[in-house]
Design an enzyme around this catalytic site. Structure first.
Site, PDB file in Angstrom:
ATOM      1  CB  SER A 204      56.934  71.065 112.674  1.00  0.00           C
ATOM      2  OG  SER A 204      55.594  71.289 112.972  1.00  0.00           O
ATOM      3  CG  ASP A 406      54.652  78.765 111.352  1.00  0.00           C
ATOM      4  OD1 ASP A 406      53.560  78.320 110.928  1.00  0.00           O
ATOM      5  OD2 ASP A 406      55.324  78.188 112.219  1.00  0.00           O
ATOM      6  CG  HIS A 464      55.320  75.209 109.797  1.00  0.00           C
ATOM      7  ND1 HIS A 464      55.478  75.504 111.126  1.00  0.00           N
ATOM      8  CD2 HIS A 464      55.392  73.855 109.707  1.00  0.00           C
ATOM      9  CE1 HIS A 464      55.627  74.374 111.811  1.00  0.00           C
ATOM     10  NE2 HIS A 464      55.584  73.370 110.973  1.00  0.00           N
TER      11      HIS A 464
END
Length: 491
Positions: A204, A406, A464
């Site tokens: 991320s 994601d 994710h």
């Protein structure tokens, strides 16, 4: 995991016009720290480590037994900076052979989210039971093949804290400097780990952190021996579903919201999709200004405009921004019930006492930190510009991987920026074929593209948090990458 403000967005302040590595001034005094034996023999209280060449930095550390992983040596503690900032870490030795297995630093993103999420939800040796009353083993833990160090940073994230409770206006450059100082003291004390291969992995917003940390390690290694510091044996960087090159990545939000390959559309209103696409040009113009000038004034407008234009329409559907297959769970602001279990377990009095965190209340994410990074203009900075020199000059391998479900840092944008990266192997990488990837257990796990030290992996059926959704595939990818048995141009 990324943070959430009034909108959800993919989870610096350094001028990257020249893409120069970050630097930490080094002194010339040798390390004078507590011995490893002293640290290992003091389970009830912290042993303090320091170095006169790193004024303002100290590390408090103590061993922990039987918590989360009953099989390996563990250490917890704090990096103390300037007596008022304190960064929590938790270290697990490798189950296989800690004398020869590599060491990996893991970082979650946000900015402002705790790496305990990675430990307890994704790749660590245990996971909390429903309600957080206890933990159970994770059979796919990454410390089965590597010692793993989880670090809560920046300050006031997770169990990290500042004495006055106020945020210190941090950005990615400051975070990288602090992490490097921590690594210097850690490796100078636990000398048996220092010669081992070292890797930095995360997800991320760690797509910002990791290139910056890699840059400062490489720069620091140039003078480390002459200055009495340990050389950190950096071998690779791994970024999962990361925010690395916003200029390229923001172009692909409409595609992932309206026509996600292999999945049903989340945003189904054609006019909304058309609006998202029509705003890409303005969005990219604002990001370009940030890339060119690097100041908060030039960077903040892009983050607010682009997030509102490209991400808010998805968020308004109520779907999980980290997984296009699911609605966001209403019981947790980060969409996953297990996040509540993590918070409950870590805030149990006996766990807090064992970890030595005092009265610090654990929270998964700190949205004030998230806002501070945005206001510093960090969000849209092109830390991608640090990667070519790592590939071409420093001999550092780089793995970019992304779960295909994601939205927030989707695989379309991540693959696109790898194809646009300007480095010596660009032509060969771009002309390489995507190859199927099958795990040792026979799972059809995805596909990869690779040339030389650079690899992109798309992970089937993962959002994710790849190790959470596809633990078997994630461990296969990680162990194969470390061993160099897959994801090479000849595989």
């Amino acid at each position: 995991m990324l943070g959430r403000l009034s909108l959800v967005a993919c989870f610096a302040l350094v001028s990257l016009a020249s893409a120069s590595p970050l630097q930490l001034p080094l002194g010339n005094a040798p390390f004078k720290v507590a011995t490893e034996l002293e640290v290992l023999s003091n389970p009830e209280s912290f042993t303090t480590l320091s170095n006169p060449s790193l004024p303002g930095y100290k590390v408090r550390v103590k061993p922990v037994k039987g918590l989360c992983d009953t099989e390996v040596k563990q250490h917890v503690g704090y990096l103390d900076v300037d007596e008022d900032r304190h960064f929590f870490f938790w270290f697990f030795e490798s189950k296989r052979d800690p004398k020869t297995d590599p060491v990996t630093l893991w970082l979650n993103g946000g900015p402002g989210c705790s790496s305990m999420t990675g430990l307890l939800m994704e790749l660590g040796p245990c996971r909390p039971t429903p309600g957080g009353a206890g933990v159970v083993p994770n059979n796919y833990t990454w410390n089965s093949v590597s010692s793993v160090l989880f670090l809560d940073q920046p300050v006031n994230v997770g169990f990290s804290y500042s004495d006055d409770g106020k945020d210190k206006a941090l950005d990615t450059e400051a975070a990288a400097k602090d992490v490097y100082a921590f690594l210097l003291i850690f490796f100078s004390t636990f000398k048996r780990y220092n010669p081992l291969d070292f890797h930095v992995f995360g997800e991320s917003y760690a797509g910002h952190y990791i290139p910056a940390i890699g840059g400062v390690i490489i720069e620091g290694n140039k003078d480390a021996e002459s200055e009495g510091f340990p050389v950190i044996n950096l071998k690779s960087l791994g970024i999962g579903n990361g925010l690395v090159d916003p200029l390229v990545q923001y172009e692909y939000y409409a595609d992932m919201a309206c026509n996600p390959p292999g999945y049903d559309p989340v945003v189904t209103d054609k006019s909304t999709c058309a609006s998202m696409r029509s705003k890409v040009k303005t969005c990219k113009s604002l990001i370009n200004a940030c890339y060119k000038y690097g100041s908060p004034m030039s960077c903040v407008p892009g983050s607010y405009y682009c997030n509102a234009a490209e991400i808010s329409p998805y968020q308004s559907t109520g779907y999980n921004p980290y997984d296009v297959r699911k609605k966001c769970d209403s019981g947790n602001s980060l969409c996953y019930p297990i996040m509540n279990d993590i918070v409950a377990w870590l805030n149990t009095p006996e766990i807090r006492s064992t970890l030595g965190v005092g009265d610090i209340e654990f929270k998964s994410c700190n949205m004030q930190v998230n806002l501070d990074f945005q206001l510093k203009g960090d969000w849209m900075h092109p830390f991608v510009k640090l990667i070519p020199s790592m590939l071409d000059e420093a001999g550092v391998r780089v793995l970019i991987y992304a779960g295909d479900a994601d939205f927030i840092c989707n695989w379309l944008g991540n693959k696109a920026w790898t194809l646009e990266l300007e480095w010596s192997g660009k032509e060969e990488y771009n002309s390489a074929k995507d190859k199927p990837w099958t795990t040792e257990s026979g799972l059809d796990a995805g596909e990869f593209r690779s040339y030389g030290p650079f690899t992109f992996v798309r992970v089937n059926g993962a959002g994710h948090m790849v190790p959470y959704d596809q633990p078997d595939a994630a461990l296969d990818m990680f162990s194969s990458w470390l061993a160099k048995t897959k994801f090479t141009g000849t595989y």
